[in-house]
Design an enzyme around this catalytic site. Structure first.
Site, short mmCIF file in Angstrom:
data_model
loop_
_atom_site.label_atom_id
_atom_site.label_comp_id
_atom_site.label_asym_id
_atom_site.label_seq_id
_atom_site.Cartn_x
_atom_site.Cartn_y
_atom_site.Cartn_z
N TRP A 181 46.09 27.23 14.03
CA TRP A 181 45.63 28.18 13.03
C TRP A 181 44.41 28.89 13.61
CZ3 TRP A 181 40.76 28.23 10.60
CH2 TRP A 181 40.58 29.35 9.77
N GLU A 222 50.44 28.23 11.87
CA GLU A 222 50.11 28.31 10.44
C GLU A 222 49.76 29.75 10.04
OE1 GLU A 222 46.80 25.80 9.37
OE2 GLU A 222 46.97 26.24 7.24
N LYS A 224 48.39 32.83 7.46
CA LYS A 224 47.33 33.00 6.46
C LYS A 224 47.23 34.46 6.04
CE LYS A 224 42.75 31.51 5.25
NZ LYS A 224 41.62 30.64 5.56
N ASP A 256 50.73 26.61 4.53
CA ASP A 256 49.63 26.01 3.75
C ASP A 256 49.68 26.72 2.41
OD1 ASP A 256 46.98 26.02 2.56
OD2 ASP A 256 46.23 25.16 4.44
N HIS A 259 47.56 29.74 1.32
CA HIS A 259 47.50 30.92 2.19
C HIS A 259 48.40 32.07 1.79
CE1 HIS A 259 45.69 28.56 5.81
NE2 HIS A 259 45.04 28.39 4.68
N HIS A 283 50.86 22.25 5.04
CA HIS A 283 49.52 21.84 4.67
C HIS A 283 49.49 21.88 3.15
CE1 HIS A 283 46.79 22.52 8.42
NE2 HIS A 283 47.59 21.48 8.53
N ASP A 291 41.89 30.68 -1.43
CA ASP A 291 42.19 29.53 -0.57
C ASP A 291 41.00 28.58 -0.58
OD1 ASP A 291 43.40 27.94 1.40
OD2 ASP A 291 42.36 29.04 2.99
N ASP A 293 40.74 25.37 -1.12
CA ASP A 293 40.91 24.01 -0.61
C ASP A 293 40.31 22.95 -1.54
OD1 ASP A 293 42.43 24.14 1.96
OD2 ASP A 293 40.86 25.58 2.43
N ASP A 323 45.50 19.16 3.42
CA ASP A 323 44.45 20.02 3.96
C ASP A 323 43.57 20.54 2.83
OD1 ASP A 323 42.82 21.71 5.36
OD2 ASP A 323 44.34 23.24 5.72
C1 RNT Z 1 42.39 27.28 7.19
C2 RNT Z 1 43.61 26.51 7.48
C3 RNT Z 1 43.45 25.40 8.47
C4 RNT Z 1 42.21 24.59 8.25
C5 RNT Z 1 42.16 23.31 9.04
C6 RNT Z 1 40.81 22.75 9.08
O1 RNT Z 1 42.53 28.14 6.15
O2 RNT Z 1 44.16 26.01 6.31
O3 RNT Z 1 44.58 24.61 8.46
O4 RNT Z 1 42.02 24.28 6.91
O5 RNT Z 1 42.69 23.51 10.28
ZN ZN Z 2 45.78 24.64 6.49
#
Ligand code: RNT
Ligand code: ZN
Length: 416
Positions: A181, A222, A224, A256, A259, A283, A291, A293, A323
């Site tokens: 990523w 990944e 985004k 993810d 994203h 993720h 995003d 998290d 994640d």
């Molecule tokens: C960031 C991505 C990525 C990170 C990690 C730490 O938006 O989700 O995967 O969160 O690699």
């Molecule tokens: Zn991620």
């Protein structure tokens, strides 16, 4: 009759063998991300997190050393049922006293302590190159940088990480998912969108051109949509990563669920990708308005994602990793709540009579389908959960929180 026996009979009426479900649960690896433990700080640099991601909060007791982080991971894992895997970032390399090796030159030996840690516990390891929080992320650009020297540094980092991933896989005997990523992008309207993407493509091709064991190392990319400070454009968009993975042998897409546009759901994308890709990776996170998290909870979309994996009979085709990173609450607790939430989602998915419901759909019996879907929500999943936890030797209810509270009382003074 115990509560479990009674629940077992309820599920049996729908053709679900809860004993078999419990045994199945114990075979499904879920990867726990090391970075929840220290707000993605790692051990190879000081200074702030970059790359358009953010851990907000300042809860005390953050792990500052490998030993502390490992102790915290151990505690978290001990409170969760199920089969575990450890997810590391390259920035968590462990150096000898006084040693420093930059990211383009890191080697398997810098992760030997992590390997010993994982092997002792029978865990596999997943891996992530760290393309952020580093001075060579010039103007926030790494693999897409127009500066060939910057690109060279990060391509070398990517290659180093492929070698480390292979080391993890061979040492543990368990495949290693190595996820790329990058946060590369632009805050405002770019005048060239294809240039950065072509450079990203070439950089990835160079990284993946090194020989590696494709059966044991699963290279993922990944996608985004945007990050903080890179709102207008990110090079590694959904289309870019899907097309890259589709056109490069051995490469998998990683989704993810933080994203995408907030009205898009990854649960719907899972079956779409499974029509084409032999394997995919996830993720699993919880975005709140962006995003963000947040810690994973047992919310509707979390349940739906798990259901899709199970419905598609794809438990052996989907690599599941968590994640999220919340610095505003007890970090060990955050791990436990998230891991247990995904376990509950998987358990619920395995306790759903998917064939029966699909038949109603195929026969156009949509009224009945709605009634049955609602009915499923009230089945006694908690009793199956309790049985599962008990058979894994962990608490089914929130009594595990006392352990966290005690640990916090003990460790806080030490880490102040
Ligand atoms: C960031 C991505 C990525 C990170 C990690 C730490 O938006 O989700 O995967 O969160 O690699
Ligand atoms: Zn991620």
């Amino acid at each position: 009759m115990t509560r479990y026996e009674s629940a077992k009979a309820v599920y049996a009426a729908y053709g679900i063998d809860t004993d078999a479900v419990i045994e199945k649960m114990k075979t499904l690896p879920v990867s726990l991300h090391c970075w929840q433990g220290d707000d993605l700080q790692g051990f190879d640099h000081e200074g702030a997190l970059s790359g358009g991601i953010q851990a907000t909060g300042n809860y005390p007791g953050k792990a500052k050393t490998p030993e502390q982080l490992m102790a915290d991971i151990d505690l978290a894992m001990s409170l969760c049922p199920g089969k575990k895997k450890l997810n590391l970032h390259a920035s968590y390399a462990i150096f000898e006293d006084g040693e420093f090796v930059d990211r383009d030159k890191i080697e398997p030996k810098h992760f030997a302590k992590w390997v010993a840690f994982a092997k002792e516990r029978g865990w596999g390891i997943d891996f992530n190159p760290t393309y952020f929080s580093h001075p060579m992320a010039k103007d926030g650009l790494t693999l897409t940088s127009p500066d060939p020297e910057v690109r060279r540094f990060w391509v070398d980092h990517g290659k180093a990480c492929m070698r480390i991933a292979e080391y993890f896989a061979h040492e543990t005997g368990i495949p290693c998912v190595v996820n790329t990523w990058i946060g590369d992008g632009y805050k405002d309207v770019p005048s060239d969108r294809m240039g950065p993407r072509m450079r990203y493509k070439q950089s990835l091709e160079e990284i993946f051109s090194i020989p590696y064991d494709k059966t044991m190392v699963k290279a993922t990319v990944e996608a985004k949509l945007f990050g903080i400070g890179v709102e207008a454009f990110t090079a590694g968009s959904a289309e870019f990563t899907l097309a890259f993975a589709a056109s490069h042998e051995g490469c998998l897409p990683l989704m993810d669920n933080g994203h995408y546009h907030p009205t898009e759901v990854v649960s719907d994308k899972i079956p779409a990708l499974l029509c084409f890709y032999p394997e995919i990776a996830l993720h699993i996170t919880r975005g709140v308005r962006w995003d963000s998290d947040h810690v994973l909870l047992l919310d509707d979309e979390t349940k739906e994602m798990a259901k899709e994996i199970v419905r598609c009979d794809a438990l052996d085709r989907v690599y599941m990793g968590l994640d999220y990173f919340d610095a505003s609450i007890n970090r060990v607790c955050a791990w436990v709540v998230g891991f247990r939430s995904w376990q509950k989602a998987l358990l619920g998915a395995l306790c759903t009579p998917h064939k029966m419901l699909a038949k109603l759909q195929d026969e156009g019996r949509f009224t009945e389908l709605m009634v049955m879907q609602e009915e499923m929500k009230m089945l006694p999943l908690g009793d199956v959960w309790a049985q599962y936890c008990e058979s894994c030797g962990v608490a089914a209810d929130s009594s595990w929180f006392k352990v966290i509270e005690e640990y916090e009382k003990k460790i806080l003074p030490e880490r102040a």
